[in-house]
Design an enzyme around this catalytic site. Structure first.
Site, PDB file in Angstrom:
ATOM      1  N   GLU A   1     -21.797 -12.551 -19.313  1.00 53.37           N
ATOM      2  CA  GLU A   1     -22.135 -11.146 -19.070  1.00 53.37           C
ATOM      3  C   GLU A   1     -21.502 -10.308 -20.181  1.00 53.37           C
ATOM      4  O   GLU A   1     -20.291 -10.359 -20.384  1.00 53.37           O
ATOM      5  CB  GLU A   1     -21.576 -10.719 -17.711  1.00 53.37           C
ATOM      6  CG  GLU A   1     -21.932  -9.298 -17.357  1.00 53.37           C
ATOM      7  CD  GLU A   1     -21.323  -8.862 -16.028  1.00 53.37           C
ATOM      8  OE1 GLU A   1     -20.112  -9.037 -15.831  1.00 53.37           O
ATOM      9  OE2 GLU A   1     -22.079  -8.331 -15.195  1.00 53.37           O
TER      10      GLU A   1
ATOM     11  N   LYS B   1      -9.212   1.647  -3.228  1.00 52.83           N
ATOM     12  CA  LYS B   1      -8.573   1.613  -4.552  1.00 52.83           C
ATOM     13  C   LYS B   1      -9.676   1.572  -5.601  1.00 52.83           C
ATOM     14  O   LYS B   1     -10.218   0.534  -5.950  1.00 52.83           O
ATOM     15  CB  LYS B   1      -7.684   0.381  -4.729  1.00 52.83           C
ATOM     16  CG  LYS B   1      -6.820   0.531  -5.976  1.00 52.83           C
ATOM     17  CD  LYS B   1      -6.531  -0.767  -6.687  1.00 52.83           C
ATOM     18  CE  LYS B   1      -7.536  -1.170  -7.709  1.00 52.83           C
ATOM     19  NZ  LYS B   1      -7.711  -0.315  -8.883  1.00 52.83           N
TER      20      LYS B   1
ATOM     21  N   CYS C   1     -24.395  -4.149 -13.526  1.00 58.41           N
ATOM     22  CA  CYS C   1     -24.332  -5.518 -13.008  1.00 58.41           C
ATOM     23  C   CYS C   1     -25.719  -6.136 -12.911  1.00 58.41           C
ATOM     24  O   CYS C   1     -25.860  -7.342 -12.983  1.00 58.41           O
ATOM     25  CB  CYS C   1     -23.650  -5.534 -11.652  1.00 58.41           C
ATOM     26  SG  CYS C   1     -24.405  -4.418 -10.472  1.00 58.41           S
TER      27      CYS C   1
ATOM     28  N   GLU D   1     -19.071  -8.386  -4.668  1.00 56.08           N
ATOM     29  CA  GLU D   1     -20.235  -8.002  -5.485  1.00 56.08           C
ATOM     30  C   GLU D   1     -19.804  -8.156  -6.934  1.00 56.08           C
ATOM     31  O   GLU D   1     -19.035  -7.333  -7.439  1.00 56.08           O
ATOM     32  CB  GLU D   1     -20.628  -6.546  -5.209  1.00 56.08           C
ATOM     33  CG  GLU D   1     -21.063  -6.263  -3.789  1.00 56.08           C
ATOM     34  CD  GLU D   1     -22.407  -6.882  -3.458  1.00 56.08           C
ATOM     35  OE1 GLU D   1     -23.164  -7.228  -4.380  1.00 56.08           O
ATOM     36  OE2 GLU D   1     -22.680  -7.025  -2.256  1.00 56.08           O
TER      37      GLU D   1
END
Ligand code: NAD
Length: 475
Positions: free
Chosen positions: A378, A169, A278, A244
């Protein structure tokens, strides 16, 4: 205008049963470029059933067969590379060179995993036991929008190498890229049902994969927030889970580094993938007495960067992926100023002449302290925060003062010192003096950056279940 209304289930392109649709927008122009039909729970269950059925025979294929499949997957991606690159530029806004890099990385993932597979010992002997490493089962793969091809490829490659079947997905925001990748993978002649791909939202398709008893493992890349939801969601079925997640990676420049190299490098590391990375080195930690020099070098480096049309070869920073992401980045820039950080370059709004898309100004803040939001959260955009230290101990403490632990960067002219500091940083990856990541080595984070590792032999091992057999040699 593309109409995306096909899923890939059991080796066939099939029509969705879900009826909800999502508009796809070109982030460089805000024009509507496509419309994707989203899958429902039944679509997801059909894909899982196909993968479950295919697992029976695929789990028993030989290393040689799977190695050839990985080669064919690589070849299929390369054969379609031009279309894949264009899809990445149009839908995600990746600058041309970055898009080329992403497609090459996706193809290379299959070859690197092939190498790991060929060297791997599936049967090992420990004491009186024979330890057999068996495929874990059907894997649910859930990926974000910021590097769709390579994230899918890395996870798929490990699954195939292990003998696992998958239901993928991808992000619903990457549907054009998903369609292109789906068509490419279909050309690799993989047995029906081994690879299944459905579009859909996280709370429908992602949630069904997370809860379904026939999914043995979820391999997820995305935000820490959703990673936590999935971790809660797999409890009842006790699935294996790799996560992750996000990062707030530090970049320490030691006093002995060559600042003329290290500062422009720091800007590049912070702004990779238009800042939507990331492993962005978003916290630059420098000696306090060199701050003025760092500000000057950082400003000059940013001024030399081209922001704009991602189709142009010299563009380094493209648009943010969506209006939502654009607004997020704006919010953080505003917060930085409100909380007292010093704006070195950039700021709120669009760069001049780029009002037609979700372009943001590459931004650098100085005099950032660890209590500021821009130093802790972030941002996922081209915003670099400069923090200062007086002692190296303080620099290490500051680097580790985060709930994340994905990547870290160090610049120094002393390799001894850089390696010593590397050993004291809490993160899954450390890169010294501009060395990039090594995709044969484990990739992943500690703390709230994730659980488990991807790529190479570590990625393969995540998809295997060890079985210890004793008495195997007794009569
Ligand atoms: P996201 O977490 O919003 O979405 C990621 C995927 O999860 C999407 O496919 C989404 O549809 C799905 N999802 C959403 N809700 C779900 C639910 N309840 N159950 C199951 N699935 C669900 O992340 P994003 O905004 O697409 O991507 C950006 C994030 O990804 C950033 O935080 C970034 O750091 C992270 N990321 C991490 C890595 C890494 O390797 N550590 C790499 C790339 C991106």
């Amino acid at each position: 205008m593309k109409t995306l209304n096909q899923f890939y289930i059991n080796g066939q392109f099939v029509s969705p049963q879900g009826t909800d649709v999502l508009d796809l927008i070109n982030p460089s122009t805000k024009e509507m470029i496509g419309r994707v039909t989203l899958g429902n729970v039944k679509d997801t269950q059909d894909a899982i059933a196909a993968a479950k059925q295919a697992f029976k025979s695929f789990s028993r294929t030989s290393v040689e067969e799977r190695s050839q499949m990985l080669q064919r997957l690589h070849d299929a991606v390369m054969a379609n590379s031009e279309a894949l690159i264009q899809g990445n530029i149009e839908e995600y806004g990746a600058p041309l060179n970055a898009a080329i890099g992403r497609v090459n990385l996706a193809a290379a993932d299959f070859l690197r995993t092939k190498e790991a597979l060929e060297e791997f010992e599936f049967v090992q002997y420990m004491g009186k036991a024979k330890v057999v490493l068996e495929p874990v089962g059907v894997i649910g793969i859930i990926t974000p929008w910021n590097a769709s091809y390579s994230q899918i490829a890395a996870k798929l490659a490990s699954a195939i190498a292990a003998g696992c079947t998958v239901v993928i997905k991808p992000s619903e925001l990457s549907a054009i890229q998903t369609q292109l990748l789906m068509e490419s993978l279909d050309q690799a002649d993989i047995p029906a049902g081994v690879i299944n791909i459905i579009n859909g939202t996280g709370d429908v398709v992602g949630a069904e994969l997370t809860r379904h008893p026939d999914i043995a493992m979820i391999s997820f890349t995305g935000s820490t927030h959703v990673g936590k939801i999935i971790r809660h969601g797999v409890i009842d079925t006790m699935k294996r889970l790799t996560l992750e997640l996000g990062g707030k990676s530090p970049n320490i420049i030691l006093d002995d580094a060559d600042f003329n190299k290290a500062v422009p490098l720091a800007v590049k590391i912070a702004y990779g993938n238009s800042g939507q990375s990331c492993i962005a080195g978003s916290r630059l930690i420098v000696p306090r007495h060199r701050l003025e020099e760092v500000k000057r070098l950082a400003k000059a480096a940013v001024e030399a960067i081209k922001v704009g049309d991602p189709r142009e070869k010299d563009t380094v920073i493209g648009p943010m992926v969506t209006g939502k992401q654009y607004n997020n980045v704006q919010r953080y820039i505003k917060l930085g100023m409100e909380e007292g950080a010093e704006l070195v370059i950039g700021g709120e709004g669009h760069p001049e002449g780029l009002e037609q898309g979700y372009f943001v100004k590459p931004t650098v803040f100085a005099n950032v302290t660890m209590d500021m939001t821009i130093a802790r959260e972030e941002i996922f955009g081209p915003v670099l925060s400069i923090l200062t230290y007086t002692t190296e101990e303080e620099a290490i403490e500051m680097a580790n003062d985060t709930s994340y632990g994905l990547a870290a960067y160090i610049s120094s002219s002393s390799l001894d010192k850089a390696n010593q500091i590397a050993s004291r940083i809490s993160s899954g990856i450390v890169m010294i003096n501009g060395a990039g990541p090594e995709m044969k080595a484990p990739f992943g984070g500690s703390k709230q950056s994730g659980i488990g590792r991807e790529y190479g032999v570590y990625g393969l091992e995540e998809c295997l279940e060890p079985k210890s057999i004793t008495g195997y040699d007794l009569v």
